[in-house]
Design a protein around this motif. Structure first.
Motif, mmCIF file in Angstrom:
data_model
loop_
_atom_site.group_PDB
_atom_site.id
_atom_site.type_symbol
_atom_site.label_atom_id
_atom_site.label_comp_id
_atom_site.label_asym_id
_atom_site.label_seq_id
_atom_site.Cartn_x
_atom_site.Cartn_y
_atom_site.Cartn_z
ATOM 1 N N GLU A 67 14.880 4.535 -31.510
ATOM 2 C CA GLU A 67 14.182 5.524 -32.326
ATOM 3 C C GLU A 67 12.740 5.632 -31.837
ATOM 4 O O GLU A 67 12.085 4.615 -31.611
ATOM 5 C CB GLU A 67 14.211 5.137 -33.803
ATOM 6 N N ALA A 68 12.271 6.855 -31.676
ATOM 7 C CA ALA A 68 10.938 7.077 -31.121
ATOM 8 C C ALA A 68 10.371 8.379 -31.676
ATOM 9 O O ALA A 68 11.095 9.161 -32.315
ATOM 10 C CB ALA A 68 11.020 7.134 -29.594
ATOM 11 N N PRO A 69 9.086 8.644 -31.459
ATOM 12 C CA PRO A 69 8.493 9.886 -31.971
ATOM 13 C C PRO A 69 9.076 11.159 -31.364
ATOM 14 O O PRO A 69 8.842 12.248 -31.898
ATOM 15 C CB PRO A 69 7.015 9.737 -31.600
ATOM 16 N N TYR A 70 9.801 11.040 -30.248
ATOM 17 C CA TYR A 70 10.377 12.215 -29.596
ATOM 18 C C TYR A 70 11.897 12.109 -29.587
ATOM 19 O O TYR A 70 12.471 11.010 -29.590
ATOM 20 C CB TYR A 70 9.852 12.349 -28.164
ATOM 21 N N ALA A 71 12.552 13.246 -29.540
ATOM 22 C CA ALA A 71 14.012 13.294 -29.595
ATOM 23 C C ALA A 71 14.627 12.768 -28.305
ATOM 24 O O ALA A 71 14.064 12.933 -27.215
ATOM 25 C CB ALA A 71 14.474 14.733 -29.837
ATOM 26 N N MET A 100 23.056 0.237 -27.194
ATOM 27 C CA MET A 100 22.386 -1.008 -27.563
ATOM 28 C C MET A 100 22.775 -1.441 -28.972
ATOM 29 O O MET A 100 22.912 -0.608 -29.875
ATOM 30 C CB MET A 100 20.874 -0.825 -27.456
ATOM 31 N N ASP A 101 22.940 -2.755 -29.158
ATOM 32 C CA ASP A 101 23.302 -3.255 -30.490
ATOM 33 C C ASP A 101 22.077 -3.433 -31.388
ATOM 34 O O ASP A 101 22.210 -3.807 -32.552
ATOM 35 C CB ASP A 101 24.086 -4.561 -30.385
ATOM 36 N N ARG A 102 20.888 -3.188 -30.850
ATOM 37 C CA ARG A 102 19.616 -3.193 -31.574
ATOM 38 C C ARG A 102 19.208 -4.571 -32.088
ATOM 39 O O ARG A 102 18.376 -4.683 -32.990
ATOM 40 C CB ARG A 102 19.631 -2.186 -32.731
ATOM 41 N N THR A 103 19.774 -5.622 -31.527
ATOM 42 C CA THR A 103 19.249 -6.942 -31.852
ATOM 43 C C THR A 103 17.884 -7.150 -31.215
ATOM 44 O O THR A 103 17.145 -8.050 -31.598
ATOM 45 C CB THR A 103 20.204 -8.046 -31.366
ATOM 46 N N TYR A 104 17.566 -6.297 -30.243
ATOM 47 C CA TYR A 104 16.306 -6.386 -29.517
ATOM 48 C C TYR A 104 16.082 -5.022 -28.881
ATOM 49 O O TYR A 104 17.042 -4.297 -28.611
ATOM 50 C CB TYR A 104 16.419 -7.478 -28.447
ATOM 51 N N ASP A 105 14.820 -4.637 -28.647
ATOM 52 C CA ASP A 105 14.586 -3.344 -28.009
ATOM 53 C C ASP A 105 14.593 -3.446 -26.489
ATOM 54 O O ASP A 105 14.244 -2.497 -25.793
ATOM 55 C CB ASP A 105 13.283 -2.699 -28.507
ATOM 56 N N VAL A 106 15.000 -4.598 -25.980
ATOM 57 C CA VAL A 106 15.221 -4.796 -24.549
ATOM 58 C C VAL A 106 16.721 -4.978 -24.350
ATOM 59 O O VAL A 106 17.313 -5.886 -24.936
ATOM 60 C CB VAL A 106 14.453 -6.035 -24.034
ATOM 61 N N SER A 108 20.565 -5.791 -23.002
ATOM 62 C CA SER A 108 21.214 -6.865 -22.262
ATOM 63 C C SER A 108 21.711 -6.323 -20.925
ATOM 64 O O SER A 108 21.785 -5.111 -20.707
ATOM 65 C CB SER A 108 22.396 -7.414 -23.058
ATOM 66 N N ARG A 109 22.074 -7.244 -20.041
ATOM 67 C CA ARG A 109 22.612 -6.827 -18.747
ATOM 68 C C ARG A 109 23.882 -6.006 -18.931
ATOM 69 O O ARG A 109 24.081 -4.987 -18.259
ATOM 70 C CB ARG A 109 22.889 -8.052 -17.875
ATOM 71 N N ALA A 110 24.760 -6.430 -19.838
ATOM 72 C CA ALA A 110 26.012 -5.701 -20.058
ATOM 73 C C ALA A 110 25.740 -4.292 -20.564
ATOM 74 O O ALA A 110 26.424 -3.331 -20.173
ATOM 75 C CB ALA A 110 26.893 -6.466 -21.042
ATOM 76 N N GLU A 111 24.739 -4.146 -21.438
ATOM 77 C CA GLU A 111 24.390 -2.817 -21.938
ATOM 78 C C GLU A 111 23.834 -1.943 -20.816
ATOM 79 O O GLU A 111 24.135 -0.747 -20.734
ATOM 80 C CB GLU A 111 23.383 -2.944 -23.080
ATOM 81 N N MET A 112 23.036 -2.553 -19.941
ATOM 82 C CA MET A 112 22.479 -1.799 -18.818
ATOM 83 C C MET A 112 23.585 -1.339 -17.880
ATOM 84 O O MET A 112 23.610 -0.180 -17.441
ATOM 85 C CB MET A 112 21.475 -2.671 -18.064
ATOM 86 N N GLU A 113 24.508 -2.221 -17.575
ATOM 87 C CA GLU A 113 25.625 -1.862 -16.699
ATOM 88 C C GLU A 113 26.444 -0.731 -17.316
ATOM 89 O O GLU A 113 26.839 0.224 -16.635
ATOM 90 C CB GLU A 113 26.503 -3.086 -16.451
ATOM 91 N N ALA A 114 26.680 -0.817 -18.630
ATOM 92 C CA ALA A 114 27.441 0.231 -19.312
ATOM 93 C C ALA A 114 26.689 1.561 -19.291
ATOM 94 O O ALA A 114 27.300 2.632 -19.159
ATOM 95 C CB ALA A 114 27.732 -0.191 -20.752
ATOM 96 N N GLY A 115 25.359 1.507 -19.423
ATOM 97 C CA GLY A 115 24.570 2.731 -19.388
ATOM 98 C C GLY A 115 24.642 3.426 -18.042
ATOM 99 O O GLY A 115 24.715 4.660 -17.964
#
Length: 498
Positions: A67-71, A100-106, A108-115
């Motif tokens: 979530e951020a100030p821009y869409a 992202m599961d939102r446990t952190y705003d950074v 995980s490697r698995a999330e990055m690979e999926a992205g």
């Protein structure tokens, strides 16, 4: 069983991209967008590149704010999403946030690979997976890449192979240590004393992950940590907890400014001999494990025999401002290897070319340059109405992600052409400063030595370039009346020529 036909069979192409990590995918997207004939090859079986295996402890250091100030999908949102690749089509934008599961705003490697996999799928990028680059030669008309699937011929090649081959410093005995890539699970260091050679992000990643397990951790390298620089760096997400323990005097974690002279292996583990650099004298450490967090090098294979020169202890190819080999024209690099093009390094500030958030823009600019230089595919250079110039430039200074993420490295240029003012787009600032060209204006976001962020204006008249810093703002709002007046006065001579 149906036979799946692989794309890009061996043959002749305009450009060959080697690699399917974030830089390879970004370059492939840009080549297709500009209509340049190309092939994309990857030894991997799926997209992801280094993120299929690294970082070892699976948490990145660059943020994505769901979530951020821009869409999502807006250009401005890229300021808050440092991990998605960039695209023109809405369906391909901001791929990371929803994964992202939102446990952190950074992520995980698995999330990055999926992205990255999602971007490749939504963008419809084709890659010949399982095709290993093995050798390279120049046949006088271009390059020939020998691969596990056959030969590929091309006029230009983009190596997006990362900086992923383990590199070990020439320290006697360090060959007995485990390299960062061979680090075991954190719980396997339970109750052990660990000496880490290095004080960069991989060293602190390991230290941070071992804090709950190891009874003692020592990090050592000759250079002191510059906390003033660290405070403005994304690396602080990895550094702060081990550094905090050291600063508070916690004897379980020590950060030492020392050169490692030699490492001896014995029946009980290791003995590490060091000598202080910010203080005088030797220190000897007995420990159970030694980990070499000494970094990586680009897997250049036979490119050095082809004439590609290197920098940084021969770890990274030396490159021009457009990320082309300085010694072998037609060979380009994408990804974190673009650190080999350091830019102006004003105030000693490094680029963000070692991370996805920075090199995704490098890849866009690289392909734009390559397409125009080798294939006469000119980028659009739209007219800018004179009465809109100041507003346009101020808006870019306030919100352009390329300028904010690649501070003092990339800039936006408006040229004075025969038919008026032309927006030349995002280009390396070094090109504007060092190379001749028409009268023009360039803008960049820069950082002073004390960490102050400010807008900068460069004016070129008759091939003489003058730099004009504008006032900083506590909220980085550069669309104020003060900034408008200052910029208007600076560009008046340029407008007077239209």
């Amino acid at each position: 069983m149906a036979v799946v036909e692989l794309p890009f069979p061996p043959g002749a192409y305009g450009v060959v991209v080697v690699g399917s990590g974030p830089a390879g995918l970004q370059a492939a997207y840009e080549l297709r967008r500009r209509g340049v004939d190309h092939a994309v090859l990857s030894a991997d079986e799926a997209p992801g590149g280094m993120f299929r295996t690294l970082p070892i402890f699976e948490r990145l250091i660059s943020w994505t704010k769901p979530e951020a100030p821009y869409a999502h999908g807006s250009r401005e949102y890229e300021l808050y999403d440092h991990n998605s690749l960039v695209a023109d089509e809405e369906r391909c934008q901001a791929c990371m946030a929803s994964l992202m599961d939102r446990t952190y705003d950074v992520p995980s490697r698995a999330e990055m690979e999926a992205g990255l996999a999602r971007f490749a799928e939504l963008a419809g990028l084709r890659v010949r997976y399982g095709c290993r680059w093995e050798a390279t030669r120049n046949d006088g008309e271009g390059f020939v890449l020998e691969t596990s699937d056959g030969e590929y011929r091309c006029r230009a090649v983009v190596f997006a192979v990362g900086v992923t081959t383990p590199w070990t410093a020439p320290i006697p005995g360090l060959e007995h240590a485990a390299h960062y890539v061979d680090v075991r699970r954190a719980d396997e260091y339970d109750g052990r004393s660990v000496f880490i050679v290095g004080k960069r992000n991989s060293a602190f990643e390991v230290a941070n992950s071992l804090l709950p397990w190891a009874r003692r951790i020592v990090l050592a390298s000759p250079r002191a940590i510059r906390t003033d620089v660290l405070g403005h760096s994304p690396l602080r997400t990895r550094y702060l907890q081990p550094l905090d323990e050291h600063v508070r005097g916690g004897f379980g974690t020590s950060i030492v400014d020392a050169s490692v002279e030699r490492i001896e292996r014995n029946a009980d583990g290791f003995r590490v001999h060091t000598r202080g650099t910010s203080w005088d004298g030797p220190l000897v450490f007995d420990c159970d494990d030694v980990i070499a967090a000494t970094g990586f090098r680009a897997p250049l294979q036979d490119l050095t025999r082809l004439g590609v020169t290197t920098v940084a202890d021969e770890r990274i190819p030396a490159q021009t401002a457009f990320w082309e080999s300085v010694s072998v024209p037609g060979i380009y690099f994408a990804g974190n290897a673009t650190l080999g093009s350091p830019g102006l390094r004003k105030q000693g500030l490094s680029s963000n070319s070692g991370s996805v958030n920075g090199f995704r823009y490098n890849a866009r600019v690289l392909v734009r340059h390559l397409a125009e230089k080798h294939f006469d595919v000119a980028p659009p250079r739209p007219l800018v109405e004179p009465d809109q110039l100041v507003s346009f430039l101020l808006r870019e200074l306030a919100t352009a992600p390329e300028l904010w993420i690649q501070k003092g490295y990339l800039c936006r240029i408006v040229n004075l052409a025969a038919d008026g003012l032309r927006d030349d787009g995002i280009l390396p600032l070094q090109i504007f400063v060092d190379e001749p060209g028409p009268d023009a204006c360039a803008i960049a976001v820069e950082m002073a030595a004390d960490g102050t962020i400010y807008p900068a204006v460069y004016l070129r008249a008759r091939n003489r370039v003058a730099e004009h810093p504008l006032s900083p703002h506590p909220l980085h709002d550069y669309e104020t009346e003060e900034h408008r007046r200052a910029l208007s006065e600076l560009v008046d001579p340029l407008l007077g020529s239209t």
